[in-house]
Scaffold this active site. Structure first.
Site, PDB file in Angstrom:
ATOM      1  N   TYR A   1       0.842  -1.202   0.000  1.00  0.00           N
ATOM      2  CA  TYR A   1       0.000   0.000   0.000  1.00  0.00           C
ATOM      3  C   TYR A   1       0.873   1.247   0.000  1.00  0.00           C
ATOM      4  O   TYR A   1       1.671   1.467   0.921  1.00  0.00           O
ATOM      5  CB  TYR A   1      -0.910  -0.017   1.228  1.00  0.00           C
ATOM      6  CG  TYR A   1      -2.042   0.975   1.156  1.00  0.00           C
ATOM      7  CD1 TYR A   1      -3.266   0.599   0.617  1.00  0.00           C
ATOM      8  CD2 TYR A   1      -1.889   2.268   1.625  1.00  0.00           C
ATOM      9  CE1 TYR A   1      -4.318   1.502   0.552  1.00  0.00           C
ATOM     10  CE2 TYR A   1      -2.928   3.171   1.563  1.00  0.00           C
ATOM     11  CZ  TYR A   1      -4.144   2.792   1.024  1.00  0.00           C
ATOM     12  OH  TYR A   1      -5.180   3.692   0.953  1.00  0.00           O
TER      13      TYR A   1
ATOM     14  N   TYR B   1      -5.630   4.980  -7.731  1.00  0.00           N
ATOM     15  CA  TYR B   1      -5.806   4.911  -6.283  1.00  0.00           C
ATOM     16  C   TYR B   1      -7.234   4.506  -5.952  1.00  0.00           C
ATOM     17  O   TYR B   1      -8.159   5.307  -6.037  1.00  0.00           O
ATOM     18  CB  TYR B   1      -5.485   6.267  -5.645  1.00  0.00           C
ATOM     19  CG  TYR B   1      -5.679   6.287  -4.141  1.00  0.00           C
ATOM     20  CD1 TYR B   1      -4.847   5.537  -3.317  1.00  0.00           C
ATOM     21  CD2 TYR B   1      -6.680   7.038  -3.545  1.00  0.00           C
ATOM     22  CE1 TYR B   1      -5.015   5.545  -1.940  1.00  0.00           C
ATOM     23  CE2 TYR B   1      -6.856   7.053  -2.168  1.00  0.00           C
ATOM     24  CZ  TYR B   1      -6.023   6.300  -1.377  1.00  0.00           C
ATOM     25  OH  TYR B   1      -6.191   6.301  -0.021  1.00  0.00           O
TER      26      TYR B   1
END
Length: 375
Positions: A274, A324
């Site tokens: 991440y 994203y």
């Protein structure tokens, strides 16, 4: 599926399309689905009502999860547990968001409204200046720099390497190569984070189908097996003596998930980490055990994470360069790599992958270990 343009579609529109695409990819239909786990981003609109919109009936599992960036892995964990417990047989996990609008700048998508400002101590940081997560992550990155000597150039190596991966990803928003000089010249967002240290904002949706091992063998795509999982919610206090910013929830969740999978970091072929900021890639790799604590910067600078490196990481470009959609970004790329469907960016060894999710400002962490084989 993602859409970096602003065309008026809502998060629910993206979620609906993503579910249909995922089921079609698997060779299934809505009639095969008996579980739905939803996740809504900043724009809202993706909740349990999505089941009615899709026309789903007689579900054994229907829920919404919200752990910010750690949500996607948590969705998969819940789906796997529900299937193991007999609540459902085929669960779709979906996340969608549409924070970009014609009237709002990308930089304002994660800025809280005036009514969302906390009172008392909780409101201090907001009224003092920081109005989004950038300030918190800048503080965390600075702590790491001060403690371990991590440099801006080492963070830049992560951004440059991931852009090199994105160049071979047709879905990536940013594909043009960048150099270290470009990274260093990009404007400050909050020191020590440059613009190229920060992820973008995207509209779109991703859905993942989770089913039994037996059923997966007969579907249209090579199965990707969930080998291990874990979560960690450390509840750090931002005060003197805490490890906030130096050690994250990855330090607990990573080893736990690897132990469940019967693996060590040396057994992992692909890392999907991440990357809301370059810093989170560095600190997560440390906490997962791919290098010693404080050596993440040197690891990134060595080129090990970039194309051709020994530890391929964020092979689609990640949230810094591709798109994203919270934890669905690393999860979807892990699935693509294990299937061997990465095209020009496909890594030679892709039997196993580790996926991280990070939520809040280091408040939540989730880990998945995936494999081409069940054991």
């Amino acid at each position: 599926m993602t859409d970096n343009a602003v065309d008026g579609r809502s998060a629910a529109d993206f979620a609906t399309e993503a579910v249909h695409l995922a089921l079609g990819d698997a060779g299934l239909t809505l009639d095969d689905v008996d579980g739905l786990v939803t996740s809504s981003g900043k724009s809202g609109g993706v909740d349990v009502k999505l089941a009615s919109r899709l026309g789903l009936r007689d579900l054994g599992l229907l829920t919404q999860i919200s752990q910010a960036g750690s949500t996607a892995n948590a969705q998969i964990q819940l789906a796997a547990l529900a299937i193991a417990g007999g609540l459902a047989t085929t669960v779709v996990c979906v996340h969608a968001d549409a924070p970009l609008t014609a009237s709002k700048r990308a930089r304002d998508a994660y800025r809280p409204s005036a009514g969302a400002v906390g009172t008392g101590f909780r409101g201090l940081s907001t009224v003092a200046g920081p109005r989004n997560p950038n300030g918190g992550y800048a503080l965390a990155a600075r702590r790491h720099m001060n403690r371990y000597g991590t440099t801006s150039e080492q963070l830049g190596a992560i951004a440059v390497g991931q852009r090199a991966w994105a160049a071979s990803n047709p879905r990536a928003r940013f594909q043009a190569p960048i150099t270290m000089a470009d990274h260093q010249a990009s404007r400050w967002v909050v020191e020590p984070l440059h613009l190229l240290d920060c992820c973008m904002v995207s509209n779109g949706g991703v859905a993942v189908v989770v089913t039994t091992e037996e059923r997966a063998r007969d579907l249209a795509q090579p199965p990707v097996h969930v080998r291990g999982w874990a979560q960690s919610h450390p509840g750090y206090l931002m005060e003197r003596g805490s490890d906030w910013g130096l050690t994250t929830g990855a330090a607990a969740a990573g080893p736990t998930a690897l132990k469940m999978a019967g693996m060590t970091p040396a057994d992992i072929d692909v890392r999907q980490i991440y990357d809301c900021y370059t810093y989170t890639v560095l600190v997560t790799l440390e906490d997962y055990g791919f290098c010693d604590k404080g050596e993440g910067g040197a690891l990134a600078a060595s080129g090990a994470l970039a194309p051709g490196g020994a530890l391929p990481t964020n092979t689609g470009g990640g949230q810094l360069s591709s798109f994203y959609l919270w934890g669905m970004t690393p999860l979807s790329e892990a699935i693509i790599q294990i299937r061997g469907q990465g095209g020009a960016r496909q890594v030679p060894r892709h039997e196993t992958a580790i996926v991280s999710g990070n939520g809040g400002i280091l408040d939540h962490h989730s880990t998945l270990v995936l494999g081409a084989q069940s054991r």
